[in-house]
Design a protein around this motif. Sequence first.
Motif, PDB file in Angstrom:
ATOM      1  N   VAL A 207     -54.659 -18.179  29.286  1.00 24.78           N
ATOM      2  CA  VAL A 207     -54.312 -17.080  28.378  1.00 24.78           C
ATOM      3  C   VAL A 207     -53.251 -17.547  27.379  1.00 24.78           C
ATOM      4  N   LEU A 208     -52.235 -18.234  27.872  1.00 23.47           N
ATOM      5  CA  LEU A 208     -51.175 -18.720  26.992  1.00 23.47           C
ATOM      6  C   LEU A 208     -51.738 -19.631  25.916  1.00 23.47           C
ATOM      7  N   GLU A 209     -52.581 -20.583  26.311  1.00 23.34           N
ATOM      8  CA  GLU A 209     -53.093 -21.555  25.355  1.00 23.34           C
ATOM      9  C   GLU A 209     -54.144 -20.980  24.428  1.00 23.34           C
ATOM     10  N   SER A 210     -54.615 -19.761  24.698  1.00 20.90           N
ATOM     11  CA  SER A 210     -55.620 -19.140  23.840  1.00 20.90           C
ATOM     12  C   SER A 210     -55.020 -18.565  22.555  1.00 20.90           C
TER      13      SER A 210
ATOM     14  N   LEU B 181     -46.796 -25.679  21.921  1.00 22.35           N
ATOM     15  CA  LEU B 181     -47.147 -25.818  23.332  1.00 22.35           C
ATOM     16  C   LEU B 181     -46.971 -27.269  23.798  1.00 22.35           C
ATOM     17  N   GLY B 182     -47.377 -28.219  22.958  1.00 24.33           N
ATOM     18  CA  GLY B 182     -47.220 -29.635  23.316  1.00 24.33           C
ATOM     19  C   GLY B 182     -45.769 -29.995  23.507  1.00 24.33           C
TER      20      GLY B 182
ATOM     21  N   SER C 200     -50.497 -12.387  23.051  1.00 22.15           N
ATOM     22  CA  SER C 200     -49.077 -12.539  22.741  1.00 22.15           C
ATOM     23  C   SER C 200     -48.368 -11.190  22.750  1.00 22.15           C
ATOM     24  N   GLY C 201     -49.090 -10.126  22.372  1.00 26.31           N
ATOM     25  CA  GLY C 201     -48.479  -8.801  22.351  1.00 26.31           C
ATOM     26  C   GLY C 201     -48.167  -8.253  23.716  1.00 26.31           C
TER      27      GLY C 201
END
Length: 270
Positions: free
Chosen positions: A35-38, A45-46, A135-136
């Motif tokens: 979910v985070l990486e979507s 993120l890297g 993100s929301g």
Amino acid sequence: MPMYGPPRPVEGGIRARTERGTIGEEWWSRRFIDVLESFADSGRLGRGRSYARKGQVVGLKVDAYEVTAQVQGSREEPYDVAIGIDVIDEPTWEAIEEALASQAVFRARLLAGEMPPEIEDVFAAFGIPLFPGASGDMHIMCSCPDWGEPCKHAAAVLYLLAEAFDDDPFLILTWNGRTRERLLAGLRRLDSAEAAATADPLEIEETPLTERLDDFWTPAAIRDRPPAPPMPPGLLLKLLDPPKVKVRRRDLTDVLRPAYDALGETRGPA
């Protein structure tokens, strides 16, 4: 835009276990990372993964609806990170507990310390995401000047949070407002209430033999049996149909009744 150097080394920081590749081993931590990486920026993120693997995060703490930590960057003072989610009200949590307790498989696996995959469906039935879906769904705050959501500092915290979920899946529920102890106590309470409601009414409570030695040889049918009330005289005459016999044009029962009364007076009370 100012340029910053490499992050300052941290003594006693939390390091991610994986040195390369994906972070998160169990299905629940992978779901969280997916979910985070979507929705997050891949560059941030890297850098967040790099911070997590270097041990730049300290003081990671999971509380109800908020995760907090400090992340050491290139500046002297570490940045404060807080990641919040929406509160689940108490009536909804009670309904979720009842739904989990109603399924023997869920109850058994949770009491055994496991996280059943179907638990997401239970939360979804009440319109509650077990994991932030966008993100929301997270309120990310960092004291750094980067307005990205998440910034690399918050991303580092989120990656380490996923590994913490690997170690203890109940931290997911703690973040959602129910500690392990409170949830399991609620499941046990509901389980006990259900067992009491379905108890066999014919089940006889066993008594230790040492407590029944005085009446052990007494026939079970007459133990603690109250004395029978005296039988009224002439009871049989009232219960049985009168025979079609007459004595001097009187019913036989009328003739016999005085005799029965006399016998009762002779015997006295039983």
